[in-house]
Motif scaffolding. Structure first.
Motif: not given
Ligand code: R5P
Length: 288
Positions: A284-286, A15-20
């Motif tokens: 992670i983006r931040a 889910g994290i990979a998809k969002r990133l």
């Protein structure tokens, strides 16, 4: 960026990979079918992470998952991972957060010290004692798992939210703001690891559906005791909502008194209905 999921946290890692919009790196967890006969963990990265910023997602509970985390972190570094961000959704060993008797290990710091060997930074959700995070030997940030519950409770058959004790008031307030519903709290007294009592308090819950919100369900004693109190006051329905669903021992039996149980994917269980992926992806983006 590459995302690697340990075997405790694959759905969340994906889910994290998809969002990133990052590439997900598959991992083999068994050298031979059935694994090592003595139960030792094994990991093998199935694609390259050389020169990449890698996000490793793995809950460190139960114990073998903590070992697997260390194997994965080491494998990522050996394979040339440039930067390693640890996402530990549920930080196993977070409970022993201070030394109250001489000779004790401060277990949370012990685990953090070993994470810091290979990782540049650590993100974790709804940590037991956030004050301790600044003492960890690597940059550490806590992400709240509560918004995922708040989003779920916004559309659920729930009239109000309830904190089982005063420590959980800040959590229930956060969830209630997102859910757009009122909240109240009980006063819990812990007798021992398995037994709690709640002080009687008129909650005005007759014929209402109430969600009890907490960070962790472990033995289920806290939620079951609060649920009995709510039902004795005429509550129509009780939803148990937690970030980390450990459900140890007879927890599921104790929780039969609840009408519904919901937890996040920091720990995967049959009650995992919501994801903290949006919060971790944003954190992670931040990081920059
Ligand atoms: C207490 O500090 C926590 O917020 C939880 O209320 C507690 O860990 C729940 O434990 P149990 O399910 O064993 O009552």
């Amino acid at each position: 960026m590459r995302v690697v999921g340990g075997s405790a946290s694959i759905p969340l890692a994906r889910g994290i990979a998809k969002r990133l919009k990052a590439t997900y790196v598959d991992v083999d967890f068994e050298k031979h079918a059935g694994g090592f006969p003595d139960g030792e963990s094994y990991v093998r990265l199935l694609s390259s992470v050389k020169g990449e910023h890698v996000v490793l997602v793995q809950t460190t509970h139960p114990d073998p998952k903590a070992v697997e985390f260390l194997l994965l972190a080491d494998a990522i570094r050996d394979a040339g991972g440039r930067r390693l961000t640890a996402v530990v959704p549920y930080f196993g060993y977070g409970r022993q957060d201070k030394r109250s008797l001489e000779g004790e290990a401060i277990s949370a710091k012990t685990i953090a010290k070993h994470i810091a060997v290979d990782c540049d930074e650590l993100l974790t959700a709804s940590f037991h004692n956030p004050d301790l995070l600044s003492a960890f030997p690597l940059r550490t940030q806590e992400v709240s798992g509560i918004p995922a519950l708040g989003r779920y409770l916004r559309t659920a058959d729930v009239d109000m939210l309830l904190a089982p004790d005063s420590n959980a008031i800040r959590l229930v307030k956060e969830a209630a703001t997102i859910a757009g519903k009122p909240y109240d709290h009980l006063e819990k007294k812990r007798i021992d690891s398995y037994t709690v009592t709640v002080a009687h308090k008129e909650l005005g819950v007759r014929d209402k559906s109430v969600a009890i919100v907490d960070d962790v369900i472990s033995t289920g004693g806290t939620i079951a005791t609060a649920t009995h109190e709510l039902k004795s006051q005429g509550a129509r329905r009780v939803v148990a909502a937690c970030v980390h669903g450990l459900f140890v021992g007879n927890a599921e039996e104790s929780l039969r008194v609840c009408d519904e149980i919901v937890s996040t994917d920091t720990i995967v269980s049959p009650y995992t209905k919501v994801s903290v992926a949006p919060e971790f992806a944003a954190a992670i983006r931040a990081l920059g």
